[in-house]
Design a protein around this motif. Structure first.
Motif, PDB file in Angstrom:
ATOM      1  N   GLY A  34       0.835  -1.188   0.000  1.00 16.68           N
ATOM      2  CA  GLY A  34       0.000   0.000   0.000  1.00 16.68           C
ATOM      3  C   GLY A  34       0.870   1.237   0.000  1.00 16.68           C
ATOM      4  N   LEU A  35       0.492   2.213  -0.792  1.00 17.75           N
ATOM      5  CA  LEU A  35       1.296   3.420  -0.923  1.00 17.75           C
ATOM      6  C   LEU A  35       0.366   4.629  -1.016  1.00 17.75           C
ATOM      7  N   PRO A  36       0.602   5.682  -0.222  1.00 21.10           N
ATOM      8  CA  PRO A  36      -0.260   6.860  -0.315  1.00 21.10           C
ATOM      9  C   PRO A  36      -0.019   7.628  -1.615  1.00 21.10           C
ATOM     10  N   VAL A  37      -1.107   7.997  -2.285  1.00 21.66           N
ATOM     11  CA  VAL A  37      -1.026   8.773  -3.523  1.00 21.66           C
ATOM     12  C   VAL A  37      -2.017   9.929  -3.451  1.00 21.66           C
ATOM     13  N   ALA A  38      -1.786  10.929  -4.283  1.00 21.77           N
ATOM     14  CA  ALA A  38      -2.649  12.113  -4.256  1.00 21.77           C
ATOM     15  C   ALA A  38      -4.066  11.789  -4.701  1.00 21.77           C
ATOM     16  N   ASP A  39      -4.197  10.929  -5.710  1.00 21.69           N
ATOM     17  CA  ASP A  39      -5.519  10.564  -6.220  1.00 21.69           C
ATOM     18  C   ASP A  39      -5.591   9.045  -6.372  1.00 21.69           C
ATOM     19  N   PRO A  40      -6.143   8.338  -5.398  1.00 22.81           N
ATOM     20  CA  PRO A  40      -6.189   6.876  -5.472  1.00 22.81           C
ATOM     21  C   PRO A  40      -7.358   6.325  -6.270  1.00 22.81           C
ATOM     22  N   ARG A  41      -8.216   7.163  -6.807  1.00 19.52           N
ATOM     23  CA  ARG A  41      -9.458   6.689  -7.431  1.00 19.52           C
ATOM     24  C   ARG A  41      -9.256   5.705  -8.586  1.00 19.52           C
ATOM     25  N   PRO A  42      -8.167   5.782  -9.374  1.00 26.91           N
ATOM     26  CA  PRO A  42      -8.031   4.817 -10.484  1.00 26.91           C
ATOM     27  C   PRO A  42      -7.554   3.428 -10.067  1.00 26.91           C
ATOM     28  N   TYR A  43      -7.364   3.182  -8.766  1.00 28.01           N
ATOM     29  CA  TYR A  43      -6.700   1.958  -8.326  1.00 28.01           C
ATOM     30  C   TYR A  43      -7.561   1.185  -7.323  1.00 28.01           C
ATOM     31  N   GLY A  44      -7.049   0.041  -6.909  1.00 22.45           N
ATOM     32  CA  GLY A  44      -7.580  -0.610  -5.729  1.00 22.45           C
ATOM     33  C   GLY A  44      -7.113   0.162  -4.511  1.00 22.45           C
ATOM     34  N   VAL A  45      -8.027   0.453  -3.583  1.00 19.71           N
ATOM     35  CA  VAL A  45      -7.718   1.336  -2.446  1.00 19.71           C
ATOM     36  C   VAL A  45      -7.970   0.601  -1.142  1.00 19.71           C
ATOM     37  N   LEU A  46      -7.025   0.728  -0.211  1.00 19.56           N
ATOM     38  CA  LEU A  46      -7.147   0.072   1.080  1.00 19.56           C
ATOM     39  C   LEU A  46      -8.153   0.804   1.972  1.00 19.56           C
ATOM     40  N   ASP A  47      -8.998   0.023   2.632  1.00 19.80           N
ATOM     41  CA  ASP A  47      -9.966   0.548   3.592  1.00 19.80           C
ATOM     42  C   ASP A  47      -9.563   0.020   4.966  1.00 19.80           C
ATOM     43  N   PHE A  48      -9.266   0.935   5.892  1.00 15.53           N
ATOM     44  CA  PHE A  48      -8.780   0.569   7.217  1.00 15.53           C
ATOM     45  C   PHE A  48      -9.892   0.691   8.254  1.00 15.53           C
ATOM     46  N   ASP A  49      -9.841  -0.172   9.275  1.00 18.24           N
ATOM     47  CA  ASP A  49     -10.779  -0.026  10.382  1.00 18.24           C
ATOM     48  C   ASP A  49     -10.223   0.944  11.411  1.00 18.24           C
ATOM     49  N   GLU A  50     -10.930   1.097  12.528  1.00 18.43           N
ATOM     50  CA  GLU A  50     -10.540   2.072  13.545  1.00 18.43           C
ATOM     51  C   GLU A  50      -9.189   1.756  14.185  1.00 18.43           C
ATOM     52  N   CYS A  51      -8.778   0.500  14.116  1.00 21.11           N
ATOM     53  CA  CYS A  51      -7.500   0.100  14.702  1.00 21.11           C
ATOM     54  C   CYS A  51      -6.348   0.117  13.697  1.00 21.11           C
ATOM     55  N   GLY A  52      -6.646   0.511  12.467  1.00 22.81           N
ATOM     56  CA  GLY A  52      -5.601   0.588  11.456  1.00 22.81           C
ATOM     57  C   GLY A  52      -5.393  -0.695  10.675  1.00 22.81           C
ATOM     58  N   ALA A  53      -6.229  -1.704  10.900  1.00 25.73           N
ATOM     59  CA  ALA A  53      -6.123  -2.945  10.137  1.00 25.73           C
ATOM     60  C   ALA A  53      -6.914  -2.817   8.833  1.00 25.73           C
ATOM     61  N   VAL A  54      -6.442  -3.480   7.801  1.00 26.86           N
ATOM     62  CA  VAL A  54      -7.140  -3.444   6.514  1.00 26.86           C
ATOM     63  C   VAL A  54      -8.385  -4.324   6.599  1.00 26.86           C
ATOM     64  N   ARG A  55      -9.549  -3.749   6.320  1.00 32.24           N
ATOM     65  CA  ARG A  55     -10.788  -4.517   6.373  1.00 32.24           C
ATOM     66  C   ARG A  55     -11.376  -4.769   4.988  1.00 32.24           C
ATOM     67  N   ASP A  56     -10.884  -4.004   3.972  1.00 34.33           N
ATOM     68  CA  ASP A  56     -11.403  -4.211   2.625  1.00 34.33           C
ATOM     69  C   ASP A  56     -10.453  -3.534   1.637  1.00 34.33           C
ATOM     70  N   ILE A  57     -10.595  -3.929   0.371  1.00 36.55           N
ATOM     71  CA  ILE A  57      -9.909  -3.257  -0.738  1.00 36.55           C
ATOM     72  C   ILE A  57     -10.985  -2.922  -1.761  1.00 36.55           C
ATOM     73  N   VAL A  58     -11.099  -1.655  -2.095  1.00 34.55           N
ATOM     74  CA  VAL A  58     -12.168  -1.176  -2.956  1.00 34.55           C
ATOM     75  C   VAL A  58     -11.583  -0.827  -4.318  1.00 34.55           C
ATOM     76  N   GLU A  59     -12.161  -1.376  -5.372  1.00 36.98           N
ATOM     77  CA  GLU A  59     -11.652  -1.161  -6.727  1.00 36.98           C
ATOM     78  C   GLU A  59     -12.211   0.132  -7.329  1.00 36.98           C
ATOM     79  N   LYS A  60     -11.317   1.046  -7.677  1.00 37.41           N
ATOM     80  CA  LYS A  60     -11.648   2.289  -8.371  1.00 37.41           C
ATOM     81  C   LYS A  60     -12.843   3.022  -7.741  1.00 37.41           C
ATOM     82  N   PRO A  61     -12.747   3.363  -6.468  1.00 39.64           N
ATOM     83  CA  PRO A  61     -13.888   4.007  -5.801  1.00 39.64           C
ATOM     84  C   PRO A  61     -14.037   5.478  -6.196  1.00 39.64           C
ATOM     85  N   LEU A  62     -15.267   5.928  -6.324  1.00 36.47           N
ATOM     86  CA  LEU A  62     -15.508   7.348  -6.564  1.00 36.47           C
ATOM     87  C   LEU A  62     -15.125   8.175  -5.337  1.00 36.47           C
TER      88      LEU A  62
END
Length: 297
Positions: free
Chosen positions: A133-161
């Protein structure tokens, strides 16, 4: 561990140029684009690599890369008839992988990071999936990590608006021996493709996905558009001219990995001197002895 390098697709975001030549054969400063992901695989300890191309473009890749023997590699080729998705490449590679683990990399991604190089070189086995996972200015064209309140990855969202975070997943994935069976069970997405994000989500659902976050010292360049291609070329130019080291040099990666001895390196360098590329390889031989990490295979 074997590698799969995806160099197919229509390249429609760069038409009309890519109607005549594969995007992955276009230059990024002083090297063909495909040299960059290929050198990443070599640094990761991968020696056997399947290159997946369009049917009409495979002869061009063979002319450029051959069978890889000049670099101590074993390069093979497969055809993807239609752009059926990144995960579809895993199905095409099923016989090549022969039930073993895989490193999958996209042919238009340039990842420049000494820290990532070390992580890849230290891989010995993967039980499940490994993505970055890498922080980018505009992640919308990619799969994006979704973190829970504890910082764990709970989902990966493909090309989210509306991206759930700034952390995108770059086009480099490491999978265990069951990845082909997982890809075979996927349902095509709304755009008719087998999505690599769905492979990663299935590993996450099974509790077998490792996500490593990369920091600010990592440069990830997606060269899928004209502006991105120009920015990548300028990035490589600045690094090479400022620091005197090449980015994405397959010969150097193979030499440092112990796949090429000095004599073989010199034979490759001499015909390339007119462009200055060969002079760089000769300077490595004359002024630096390589640190040779243990091969991972």
């Amino acid at each position: 561990m074997r590698g799969v390098l995806l160099a197919g697709g229509t390249g429609s975001r760069m038409w009309p140029v890519t109607r005549a030549v594969s995007k992955q054969l276009m230059p990024v400063y002083d090297k063909p684009m495909i040299f960059y992901p290929l050198s990443t695989l070599v640094t990761a300890g991968v020696r056997e690599i399947l290159i997946i191309t369009r049917p009409d473009e495979q002869p061009l890749f063979r002319r450029l890369l051959g069978d890889g023997g000049q670099w101590g590699l074993d390069l093979r080729y497969a055809v993807q008839e239609r752009p059926d998705g990144i995960a579809h490449a895993l199905l095409l590679a099923a016989d090549f992988l022969a039930g073993g683990p895989a490193v999958l990399i996209l042919g238009d991604n340039i990842i420049h990071s000494a820290g990532l190089d070390r992580q890849l070189a230290e891989l010995t086995e993967v039980d499940g999936g490994l993505v970055f996972g890498l922080p980018v200015a505009d992640p919308r064209p990619y799969g994006v990590l979704d973190f829970d309140e504890c910082g764990a990855v709970r989902d990966i969202v493909e090309k989210p608006l509306v991206p759930p975070s700034r952390y995108a997943v770059p086009g480099l994935y490491v999978y265990g021996a069951d990845v082909v069976s997982i890809a075979a069970e996927l349902t095509p997405s709304a755009r008719g493709e087998l999505e690599i994000t769905d492979v990663n989500r299935e590993y996450l659902r099974r509790g077998r996905l490792e996500v490593r976050l990369l920091g600010r010292r990592t440069a990830w360049l997606d060269t899928g558009r004209f502006g991105d291609l120009m920015k990548a070329a300028e990035y490589v130019r600045v690094i090479e001219e400022r620091h005197g080291v090449k980015v994405g040099c397959v010969e150097e990666a193979a030499w440092r990995a112990g796949l090429l001895d000095d004599a073989a390196m010199r034979r490759l360098a001499v015909p390339l001197r007119a462009s200055g590329y060969g002079d760089y390889l000769l300077r490595l031989l004359d002024g630096e002895r390589p640190a040779r990490p243990a091969a991972v295979g």
